[in-house]
Design a protein around this motif. Structure first.
Motif, PDB file in Angstrom:
ATOM      1  N   LEU A 207      62.907 144.090  71.862  1.00 34.07           N
ATOM      2  CA  LEU A 207      62.278 143.574  73.082  1.00 34.07           C
ATOM      3  C   LEU A 207      62.938 144.206  74.299  1.00 34.07           C
ATOM      4  CD1 LEU A 207      62.269 139.846  71.913  1.00 34.07           C
ATOM      5  CD2 LEU A 207      60.396 141.466  71.734  1.00 34.07           C
ATOM      6  N   TYR A 289      59.453 140.074  62.221  1.00 34.85           N
ATOM      7  CA  TYR A 289      59.513 138.674  62.634  1.00 34.85           C
ATOM      8  C   TYR A 289      58.634 137.781  61.764  1.00 34.85           C
ATOM      9  CZ  TYR A 289      62.133 140.007  66.791  1.00 34.85           C
ATOM     10  OH  TYR A 289      63.107 140.476  67.640  1.00 34.85           O
ATOM     11  N   TYR A 347      67.841 137.007  65.423  1.00 37.98           N
ATOM     12  CA  TYR A 347      66.712 136.301  64.799  1.00 37.98           C
ATOM     13  C   TYR A 347      66.807 136.339  63.281  1.00 37.98           C
ATOM     14  CZ  TYR A 347      61.972 134.527  64.339  1.00 37.98           C
ATOM     15  OH  TYR A 347      60.884 133.749  64.035  1.00 37.98           O
ATOM     16  N   ASN A 468      63.308 129.083  67.970  1.00 36.97           N
ATOM     17  CA  ASN A 468      62.302 130.069  68.389  1.00 36.97           C
ATOM     18  C   ASN A 468      61.945 129.908  69.855  1.00 36.97           C
ATOM     19  OD1 ASN A 468      60.761 131.853  66.152  1.00 36.97           O
ATOM     20  ND2 ASN A 468      61.619 130.025  65.190  1.00 36.97           N
ATOM     21  N   TYR A 471      64.858 131.404  71.780  1.00 37.87           N
ATOM     22  CA  TYR A 471      64.954 132.854  71.559  1.00 37.87           C
ATOM     23  C   TYR A 471      63.902 133.607  72.364  1.00 37.87           C
ATOM     24  CZ  TYR A 471      64.906 137.306  69.035  1.00 37.87           C
ATOM     25  OH  TYR A 471      64.947 138.640  68.713  1.00 37.87           O
ATOM     26  N   TRP A 472      62.654 133.207  72.254  1.00 34.33           N
ATOM     27  CA  TRP A 472      61.583 133.931  72.951  1.00 34.33           C
ATOM     28  C   TRP A 472      61.615 133.676  74.451  1.00 34.33           C
ATOM     29  CZ3 TRP A 472      59.654 137.716  70.389  1.00 34.33           C
ATOM     30  CH2 TRP A 472      59.565 137.663  69.000  1.00 34.33           C
ATOM     31  N   SER A 473      62.206 132.558  74.873  1.00 38.67           N
ATOM     32  CA  SER A 473      62.375 132.328  76.320  1.00 38.67           C
ATOM     33  C   SER A 473      63.391 133.297  76.914  1.00 38.67           C
ATOM     34  CB  SER A 473      62.795 130.883  76.570  1.00 38.67           C
ATOM     35  OG  SER A 473      61.828 129.980  76.117  1.00 38.67           O
ATOM     36  N   TYR A 475      64.458 136.418  75.510  1.00 37.38           N
ATOM     37  CA  TYR A 475      64.234 137.849  75.294  1.00 37.38           C
ATOM     38  C   TYR A 475      62.850 138.345  75.666  1.00 37.38           C
ATOM     39  CZ  TYR A 475      68.665 137.989  72.827  1.00 37.38           C
ATOM     40  OH  TYR A 475      70.007 137.928  72.511  1.00 37.38           O
ATOM     41  N   SER A 476      61.896 137.470  75.776  1.00 41.73           N
ATOM     42  CA  SER A 476      60.547 137.956  76.108  1.00 41.73           C
ATOM     43  C   SER A 476      60.382 138.179  77.609  1.00 41.73           C
ATOM     44  CB  SER A 476      59.496 136.966  75.610  1.00 41.73           C
ATOM     45  OG  SER A 476      59.654 135.707  76.244  1.00 41.73           O
TER      46      SER A 476
END
Length: 476
Positions: A207, A289, A347, A468, A471-473, A475-476
């Motif tokens: 990412l 993923y 992850y 999750n 994590y996505w908050s 790295y995204s």
């Protein structure tokens, strides 16, 4: 005798005179002995002109090119091993670039391949020439070797070469006032010999967003002799709209100019071509993923399988653990061996921990179940006969602590059947009322192992969903 010798000499002298002379109107050919060429004079008013075959041959333009151009530009009159205006101010050399393609970006080698057109602009008064129409002259690479050209090189390239099909792709354009345009078609390939300068930060891989640069610099001339600059600023860098990469999205191209210092020689002008790349994450979602998430969800299936079904739960847990190990190994095999943790590592390893904990959870359930059954068996062996009440096999799976005064006098109780039956009934009623684990002689094994699976059915999915979300908050 003397007469014969005189006759022989006379004959030889006569033959020599006839072979070495030509008749009137013929010209001797010096390189072909004994042959004459007839020349017919052209009279006035005659339209016919006889020319020899040698004079009819057209001149060799390729041989005459060098002589004419060198004579027009007066190349022989100057020393082009020196820069223009030697001893005076620095020569200003403008640069512009046309990027034709960008591909082969490798994370393992940390390099890239770029095809581009590189053009230099400078003024050399020694190349000025007279022109009535003020038009420029264009030459190919043959003249370049005879005049002064800026000695550019790419600072951190591993390999660079010019195209040579069918000749060197070099163009030189000279204007009447001495201005020069020098154009090259190059392929810069950072693969073979030298370390690339495109150092990637893979802490957010996959990412991530990477910024690479191509650096142009003069090798021999410091900023006192040569000043490099982008001819039109950021507009000096042009790119083909069709450029696209399979793994990256090209977000931006821009140029910068800096000074580079070398302790042994001094300061040099350095031009930078910077480009920002954002990685396409969809490929890694499909290949990394999603499989990891499915393995974690598959490990939760064991929470709904009977705890006594050992052949069903154990292979399921081992399979998910081995699959996660294979996914982690496959991802790291295509990555450089960096000394820091990447986003994909976080992850995958957290997913691996969830799968591993599901196996440990069943190990704990199985151990506690076995311990409970042993203590229940020992308790039944020490209990008196309960005929007419409840069969030992249908009793509750857990026992709770009763009043200490009641259990303490159990051994001295009268052996009366009615009282013994009341004792067992009291044990069962107290177990149903309390419903939890307490400390005691027989109650330490009274843990409802089914509750562990029930709690795991909620705690494991809830924790993984929370992970999750975080994590996505980030790295995204």
């Amino acid at each position: 005798m003397h007469t014969d010798v005189m006759l022989l000499s006379l004959l030889l002298w006569t033959g020599a005179m006839s072979g070495g002379t030509c008749q009137r109107g013929e010209a001797a050919q010096p390189h072909r002995q004994g042959r004459c060429r007839r020349e017919i004079p052209v009279t006035e008013g005659s339209s016919r002109k006889v020319v020899s075959p040698m004079t009819k041959r057209s001149p060799d333009k390729t041989k005459a090119w060098g002589t004419k151009s060198e004579h027009l530009l007066r190349i022989q009159e100057h020393d082009f091993t020196m820069r223009p205006g030697f001893g005076g101010p620095a020569v200003s050399v403008g640069v512009d670039v046309q990027v034709e393609s960008l591909d082969a970006i490798s994370e393992v080698d940390m390099d890239f391949t770029m095809t581009l057109y590189l053009r230099h602009y400078w003024k050399d008064a020694r190349l000025a020439f007279k022109s009535n129409n003020n038009l420029s002259m264009t030459f190919d690479g043959r003249l370049v070797k005879k005049i002064w050209v800026p000695d550019m090189f790419f600072v951190h390239s591993k390999r660079s070469f010019t195209h040579d099909t069918t000749t060197d792709n070099v163009m030189l354009r000279v204007y009447p006032d001495g201005k020069v345009l020098y154009s090259l078609r190059l392929v810069l390939c950072c693969r073979v010999t030298v370390t690339s300068m495109c150092s990637m930060d893979l802490s957010r891989f996959p990412l991530d967003t990477q910024t690479c640069s191509l650096e142009i610099e003069s090798y021999a001339y410091t900023d006192d002799d040569l000043m490099l600059y982008w001819k039109k600023g950021n507009r000096s860098l042009n790119t083909d709209e069709k450029i696209s990469l399979s793994q990256f999205l090209i977000q931006e191209f821009h140029t910068t100019t800096k000074l580079a210092f070398y302790s042994s020689t001094g300061w040099y002008n350095r031009l930078y071509i910077n480009f920002t790349l954002r990685r396409h994450v969809f490929f890694f979602l499909l290949q990394t993923y999603f499989p990891a998430t499915l393995m974690v969800m598959l490990s939760w299936v064991s929470f709904w399988i009977d705890r006594r079904a050992v052949p069903a739960r154990v292979p399921l847990g081992i399979t998910t653990v081995l699959t996660m190990s294979t996914i982690i190994t496959g991802v790291n095999a295509s990555m450089p061996r960096v000394s820091y943790i990447k986003a994909v590592d976080i992850y995958l390893w957290v997913s691996f921990v969830f799968v591993f904990l599901s196996v440990i959870e069943y190990a704990a359930v199985n151990y506690l179940s076995t311990l409970q059954e042993r203590k229940e068996r020992a308790l039944r062996e020490r209990m008196p006969c309960t005929c007419g009440l409840v069969h030992p096999g249908t009793m509750s799976a857990s026992y709770s602590e009763v009043d200490a005064n009641t259990t303490g006098n159990y051994g001295s109780m009268p052996r009366n059947g009615v009282k013994r039956e009341r004792m067992l009934v009291q044990l069962m009623e107290n177990d149903q009322i309390t419903g939890h684990v307490s400390s005691g002689t027989y109650s330490s094994a009274a843990i409802d192992t089914h509750a562990i699976d029930k709690y795991s059915r909620v705690m494991f999915p809830g924790s993984y969903i929370l992970f999750n979300f975080i994590y996505w908050s980030i790295y995204s």
